[in-house]
Design a protein around this motif. Structure first.
Motif, mmCIF file in Angstrom:
data_model
loop_
_atom_site.group_PDB
_atom_site.id
_atom_site.type_symbol
_atom_site.label_atom_id
_atom_site.label_comp_id
_atom_site.label_asym_id
_atom_site.label_seq_id
_atom_site.Cartn_x
_atom_site.Cartn_y
_atom_site.Cartn_z
ATOM 1 N N THR A 34 3.401 3.043 3.284
ATOM 2 C CA THR A 34 4.284 2.899 2.145
ATOM 3 C C THR A 34 5.431 3.876 2.269
ATOM 4 O O THR A 34 5.403 4.808 3.070
ATOM 5 N N VAL A 36 8.432 5.806 -0.498
ATOM 6 C CA VAL A 36 8.841 6.035 -1.883
ATOM 7 C C VAL A 36 10.360 6.169 -1.897
ATOM 8 O O VAL A 36 10.920 6.964 -1.147
ATOM 9 N N LEU A 180 7.802 2.317 -5.263
ATOM 10 C CA LEU A 180 6.854 2.281 -4.158
ATOM 11 C C LEU A 180 7.063 1.000 -3.359
ATOM 12 O O LEU A 180 7.048 -0.091 -3.918
#
Length: 193
Positions: A34, A36, A180
């Motif tokens: 992931t 951010v 996210l």
């Protein structure tokens, strides 16, 4: 009359056996990474580094035509976020858990029998207890391109790289407005009925 009844029963039996299954239940597992993202530049602010994420899901698909399907389901994403204080020397970091439950609603297009592309809207609920990120409850979107193979007439498998952007529209805005983004690989088993 008996011949007509026999022919009708035979025709119904043949058509029932040749009928394709139009619904399926999928059980999926995905892993990946992931990132951010924050809106705007914040000087001297906290930074985030996302770690490995896992996603477990169940979905329901309904075929509308030979190549077009709609689907929905529920998925649980879990992973870790590292919160890095960039104003300190040496850097101070803290690792926190983050968790989302989300519901995708989308369309899937199948082509060349074994391949598909799908896109969806995501309704996400942030279930994190101590995540440093803004609450990710809101609406997002996603897409995937993959391959599928039917082992027999009812059981199939699929594999696809995917991309999901959470928090395009946040319901609970935090001070930093972090978003996210998740990308990874999904594996699934489906059962048609």
């Amino acid at each position: 009359m008996r011949i007509f009844l026999f022919a009708a029963l035979l025709l119904i039996s043949i058509s029932a056996q040749s009928q394709e299954y139009r619904r399926s239940i999928d059980i999926t597992y995905a892993f990946g990474s992931t990132a951010v993202f924050q809106k705007g530049n914040l000087i001297g602010a906290t930074g985030y580094e996302a770690r490995h994420f896992d996603t477990y899901g169940v979905s329901y698909t309904r075929s509308l035509a030979n190549t077009v399907s709609i689907y929905t389901g529920i998925s649980w994403l879990t992973g870790k976020i590292e919160n890095i204080d960039l104003s300190q020397n040496p850097r101070i970091s803290k690792v926190s858990n983050t968790s989302l439950i989300y519901i995708p609603i989308g369309v899937k297009f199948t082509f060349l029998k074994y391949f598909f592309v799908k896109g969806n809207a995501i309704l996400a609920f942030d279930t994190s207890k101590n995540s440093p990120l803004s609450n990710q409850t809101g609406i997002g979107g996603g897409m995937a391109v993959g391959a599928q193979y039917m082992v027999n007439s009812r059981l199939g498998i699929h594999f696809c790289p995917y991309f999901n952007q959470h928090g395009i529209i946040l319901f609970n805005r935090g001070a930093q407005h972090e978003r996210l983004m998740e990308n990874g690989f999904q594996f699934g088993i489906n059962y048609r009925f």
